[in-house]
Scaffold this active site. Structure first.
Site, PDB file in Angstrom:
ATOM      1  N   GLU A 258     -14.785  -1.985  -2.179  1.00 31.43           N
ATOM      2  CA  GLU A 258     -14.542  -2.457  -0.810  1.00 31.43           C
ATOM      3  C   GLU A 258     -14.081  -3.911  -0.872  1.00 31.43           C
ATOM      4  OE1 GLU A 258     -18.287  -3.226   1.494  1.00 31.43           O
ATOM      5  OE2 GLU A 258     -19.151  -1.997  -0.097  1.00 31.43           O
TER       6      GLU A 258
ATOM      7  N   CYS B  19     -20.274   0.936   0.236  1.00 28.34           N
ATOM      8  CA  CYS B  19     -20.930   1.139  -1.067  1.00 28.34           C
ATOM      9  C   CYS B  19     -20.841   2.583  -1.557  1.00 28.34           C
ATOM     10  CB  CYS B  19     -22.395   0.736  -0.988  1.00 28.34           C
ATOM     11  SG  CYS B  19     -22.613  -0.997  -0.658  1.00 28.34           S
TER      12      CYS B  19
ATOM     13  N   HIS C  96     -29.575   3.698  -3.789  1.00 31.85           N
ATOM     14  CA  HIS C  96     -28.666   2.563  -3.616  1.00 31.85           C
ATOM     15  C   HIS C  96     -29.520   1.310  -3.410  1.00 31.85           C
ATOM     16  CE1 HIS C  96     -25.626  -0.121  -2.211  1.00 31.85           C
ATOM     17  NE2 HIS C  96     -26.092  -0.148  -0.972  1.00 31.85           N
TER      18      HIS C  96
ATOM     19  N   ASN D  96     -26.623  -7.460  -5.046  1.00 30.99           N
ATOM     20  CA  ASN D  96     -25.913  -6.278  -4.545  1.00 30.99           C
ATOM     21  C   ASN D  96     -24.523  -6.237  -5.171  1.00 30.99           C
ATOM     22  OD1 ASN D  96     -25.097  -4.023  -3.160  1.00 30.99           O
ATOM     23  ND2 ASN D  96     -25.309  -4.897  -1.109  1.00 30.99           N
TER      24      ASN D  96
HETATM   25  P1  HMG Z   1     -33.891 -11.331   7.479  1.00 29.05           P
HETATM   26  O1  HMG Z   1     -33.956 -10.929   8.906  1.00 29.05           O
HETATM   27  O2  HMG Z   1     -33.546 -12.752   7.183  1.00 29.05           O
HETATM   28  O3  HMG Z   1     -35.244 -11.055   6.731  1.00 29.05           O
HETATM   29  O4  HMG Z   1     -32.835 -10.430   6.734  1.00 29.05           O
HETATM   30  P2  HMG Z   1     -36.603 -10.426   7.306  1.00 29.05           P
HETATM   31  O5  HMG Z   1     -37.208 -11.313   8.321  1.00 29.05           O
HETATM   32  O6  HMG Z   1     -36.388  -8.985   7.662  1.00 29.05           O
HETATM   33  O7  HMG Z   1     -37.490 -10.517   5.973  1.00 29.05           O
HETATM   34  C1  HMG Z   1     -37.170  -9.739   4.855  1.00 29.05           C
HETATM   35  C2  HMG Z   1     -38.472  -9.321   4.191  1.00 29.05           C
HETATM   36  O8  HMG Z   1     -39.088 -10.492   3.657  1.00 29.05           O
HETATM   37  C3  HMG Z   1     -39.471  -8.695   5.150  1.00 29.05           C
HETATM   38  O9  HMG Z   1     -40.146  -7.688   4.416  1.00 29.05           O
HETATM   39  C4  HMG Z   1     -40.422  -9.840   5.460  1.00 29.05           C
HETATM   40  O10 HMG Z   1     -41.724  -9.430   5.848  1.00 29.05           O
HETATM   41  C5  HMG Z   1     -40.445 -10.532   4.113  1.00 29.05           C
HETATM   42  P3  HMG Z   1     -40.317  -6.216   5.074  1.00 29.05           P
HETATM   43  O11 HMG Z   1     -41.082  -6.418   6.334  1.00 29.05           O
HETATM   44  O12 HMG Z   1     -38.929  -5.691   5.333  1.00 29.05           O
HETATM   45  O13 HMG Z   1     -41.047  -5.439   4.013  1.00 29.05           O
HETATM   46  N1  HMG Z   1     -40.818 -11.966   4.172  1.00 29.05           N
HETATM   47  C6  HMG Z   1     -41.641 -12.565   3.286  1.00 29.05           C
HETATM   48  N2  HMG Z   1     -42.287 -12.071   2.196  1.00 29.05           N
HETATM   49  C7  HMG Z   1     -43.059 -12.957   1.466  1.00 29.05           C
HETATM   50  N3  HMG Z   1     -43.165 -14.286   1.792  1.00 29.05           N
HETATM   51  C8  HMG Z   1     -42.532 -14.787   2.872  1.00 29.05           C
HETATM   52  C9  HMG Z   1     -41.715 -13.920   3.667  1.00 29.05           C
HETATM   53  N4  HMG Z   1     -40.942 -14.090   4.752  1.00 29.05           N
HETATM   54  C10 HMG Z   1     -40.408 -12.884   5.054  1.00 29.05           C
HETATM   55  N5  HMG Z   1     -42.654 -16.086   3.167  1.00 29.05           N
HETATM   56  C11 HMG Z   1     -31.783  -8.499   5.770  1.00 29.05           C
HETATM   57  C12 HMG Z   1     -33.042  -9.380   5.800  1.00 29.05           C
HETATM   58  C13 HMG Z   1     -31.931  -7.477   4.654  1.00 29.05           C
HETATM   59  C14 HMG Z   1     -31.656  -7.788   7.112  1.00 29.05           C
HETATM   60  C15 HMG Z   1     -30.551  -9.411   5.515  1.00 29.05           C
HETATM   61  O14 HMG Z   1     -30.638 -10.008   4.253  1.00 29.05           O
HETATM   62  C16 HMG Z   1     -29.225  -8.680   5.637  1.00 29.05           C
HETATM   63  O15 HMG Z   1     -28.682  -8.549   6.734  1.00 29.05           O
HETATM   64  N6  HMG Z   1     -28.643  -8.216   4.467  1.00 29.05           N
HETATM   65  C17 HMG Z   1     -27.356  -7.499   4.465  1.00 29.05           C
HETATM   66  C18 HMG Z   1     -27.473  -6.069   4.969  1.00 29.05           C
HETATM   67  C19 HMG Z   1     -28.208  -5.149   3.988  1.00 29.05           C
HETATM   68  O16 HMG Z   1     -28.363  -5.451   2.825  1.00 29.05           O
HETATM   69  N7  HMG Z   1     -28.609  -3.952   4.486  1.00 29.05           N
HETATM   70  C20 HMG Z   1     -29.272  -2.977   3.652  1.00 29.05           C
HETATM   71  C21 HMG Z   1     -29.044  -1.534   4.135  1.00 29.05           C
HETATM   72  S1  HMG Z   1     -27.313  -1.185   4.384  1.00 29.05           S
HETATM   73  C22 HMG Z   1     -26.687  -0.964   2.773  1.00 29.05           C
HETATM   74  O17 HMG Z   1     -27.429  -0.820   1.856  1.00 29.05           O
HETATM   75  C23 HMG Z   1     -25.201  -1.020   2.602  1.00 29.05           C
HETATM   76  C24 HMG Z   1     -24.664  -2.313   1.973  1.00 29.05           C
HETATM   77  O18 HMG Z   1     -24.941  -2.308   0.580  1.00 29.05           O
HETATM   78  C25 HMG Z   1     -23.166  -2.474   2.250  1.00 29.05           C
HETATM   79  C26 HMG Z   1     -22.232  -1.334   1.891  1.00 29.05           C
HETATM   80  O19 HMG Z   1     -22.504  -0.167   2.055  1.00 29.05           O
HETATM   81  O20 HMG Z   1     -21.095  -1.682   1.506  1.00 29.05           O
HETATM   82  C27 HMG Z   1     -25.319  -3.546   2.552  1.00 29.05           C
END
Ligand code: HMG
Length: 414
Positions: free
Chosen positions: A87, A119, A244, A298
């Site tokens: 991609e 992906c 994935h 990733n």
């Molecule tokens: P965010 O909103 O900044 O993070 O973004 P959050 O608030 O959801 O926190 C993440 C985790 O850290 C949570 O754990 C928190 O509790 C924890 P969870 O509740 O999920 O188990 N946390 C802590 N842990 C320990 N100490 C602390 C602390 N603070 C928080 N102090 C998000 C996270 C993944 C949404 C963001 O990084 C993002 O948007 N990433 C890109 C999208 C993505 O990767 N999506 C995955 C599914 S889609 C996919 O896989 C396809 C993809 O590969 C693309 C393709 O297909 O081409 C992305």
């Protein structure tokens, strides 16, 4: 594992390549004023590979493809289909695959094309290759499927700690020496969702991050149901459950959902017995095979296959002939679930599958280096001349700029 047409098909070779530099997520956390535990525990990531302007989807795909042929003793003449899943194309029209075709010295009789579905691109290429072989059209030839991507989100966005870059090359053949794919178990799922996308005018992906996690989990449930005809995943009988991996924690969320389905009830992580049950299952079936993903980040369409390499590099004698579950997800969205069986010849290739030495040779970036590499990459497509030594690159293939609107590649030697 013989399929409906009487062929055994699957993955015969696997190799990996990634950029020569990385950013430690503790460095990023400090610069962004975030608790480092959010990245290391919350997302499960340690490092992310960062590409310089001279490293692109073509250079990584060529290096991974070259290693897949060399390390497994495969003659380029044996390749009858080349598919590059990406991609992060380098041209709106010309496929990455055709650059790779020339640079790997493949035959002019080799069918060559690029697949894009976030992906999911390489998995589409893998299943198309399995079908090509099973149909008899391959006539004894092999397919080379390469996943190659640079995951880029904007600086200071929520996606920034989930970047990475790398390529995984797979040779697909009959009588595969690594992993037989049971084509009767392949289950597919498609649904139009806006969870992650990259408009034509942007170098950076946009994501509705939390929604994308929901879409991924729904796709897992649906694709697995199709694959296993609504039976729960037979987790106990599987040597590994591979998913994935956009970030390591995502595989943990996926496995939790799968274990709930397998148990026929919602596990409660507030209850010590359920917590122990999940911790044991995750520690045995998933966590050991996420080491490389945690170090690379990733790599989009290659992420599942990086976890596959990690798993296959660790197979012991009891693992021979065992089954593993494979889930591929691409935003937008498309997904496939299937089962694979570990080939008895796998031990011959343990060292080829273990990429640890590749990863430890990388150069650690500080935050200023990282941000200046990102800025330099923004204009690299139109740079007339790039000097790879500015980025400490002295071997392999490099992108060196664009002349007459044509991308130029050069082999470097020490
Ligand atoms: P965010 O909103 O900044 O993070 O973004 P959050 O608030 O959801 O926190 C993440 C985790 O850290 C949570 O754990 C928190 O509790 C924890 P969870 O509740 O999920 O188990 N946390 C802590 N842990 C320990 N100490 C602390 C602390 N603070 C928080 N102090 C998000 C996270 C993944 C949404 C963001 O990084 C993002 O948007 N990433 C890109 C999208 C993505 O990767 N999506 C995955 C599914 S889609 C996919 O896989 C396809 C993809 O590969 C693309 C393709 O297909 O081409 C992305």
């Amino acid at each position: 594992m013989v399929n409906a047409t009487g062929h055994t098909v699957g993955i015969d070779a696997l190799a990996f390549a990634c950029p020569k530099a990385y950013l430690d997520l503790s460095t990023l956390a400090e610069a962004r004023g975030v608790d480092p535990l959010k990245y290391t525990q919350g997302l499960g990531q340690e490092k992310m590979a960062i590409a310089s302007p001279c490293e692109d989807t073509v250079t990584m795909a060529v290096e991974a493809g070259r290693l897949a042929l060399k390390n497994y003793g495969i003659d380029p003449k044996e390749i009858g289909t080349l598919i590059v899943g990406t991609e992060t194309g380098v041209d709106h029209s010309k496929p990455v695959a055709v650059y790779v075709h020339e640079l790997l010295g493949l035959s002019h009789r080799c069918r060559t094309f690029e697949t894009k579905h976030a992906c999911y691109g390489a998995s589409a290429g893998l299943t198309a290759s399995l079908d090509w072989i099973a149909s008899g059209r391959a006539k004894g030839r092999k397919a080379l499927v390469i996943a190659s991507d640079i995951a880029s989100y904007g600086l200071k966005t929520a996606g920034e700690p989930t970047q990475g870059a790398g390529a995984v090359a797979m040779v697909v053949s009959h009588q595969p020496r690594l992993l037989e794919i049971d084509t009767t178990t392949i289950g597919d799922y498609t649904r139009q969702v806006m969870d992650f996308w990259r408009p034509l005018y942007s170098k950076y992906a946009f994501a509705d991050g939390h929604f994308s996690i929901e879409c991924y989990l729904e796709a897992l449930s649906e694709a697995r149901s199709v694959a296993l005809e609504d039976q729960a995943e037979p987790i106990e009988t599987l040597r590994a459950c591979l998913y994935h991996v956009p970030f390591v924690k995502m595989a943990k969320k996926a496995h939790f959902q799968e274990l709930c389905v397998a148990m026929g009830r919602d596990l409660d992580l507030g209850q010590p017995a359920d917590e122990q049950l999940f911790a044991n299952s995750f520690a045995r079936k998933v966590a050991p095979f996420l080491r490389f993903n945690a170090q690379v980040g990733n790599i989009y369409t290659g992420s599942l296959y990086l976890s596959v390499m990690d798993c296959l590099s660790q197979i012991d004698q009891q693992g021979l002939g065992a089954s593993i579950g494979l889930f591929s997800y691409g935003s937008g969205c498309g997904a496939t679930y299937c089962l694979g069986k570990i080939a008895p010849t796998i031990h011959t290739f343990t060292s080829a599958l273990d990429i640890t030495s590749q990863l430890v040779q990388r150069r650690r970036l500080n935050i200023e280096d990282y941000e200046s590499l990102i800025a330099a990459r923004e204009v690299s497509d139109q740079a007339s001349r790039l000097d790879p030594s500015d980025y400490n690159l002295n071997h392999g293939l490099a992108y060196v700029g664009t002349r007459n609107h044509q991308r130029q590649y050069e082999w470097l030697s020490d």
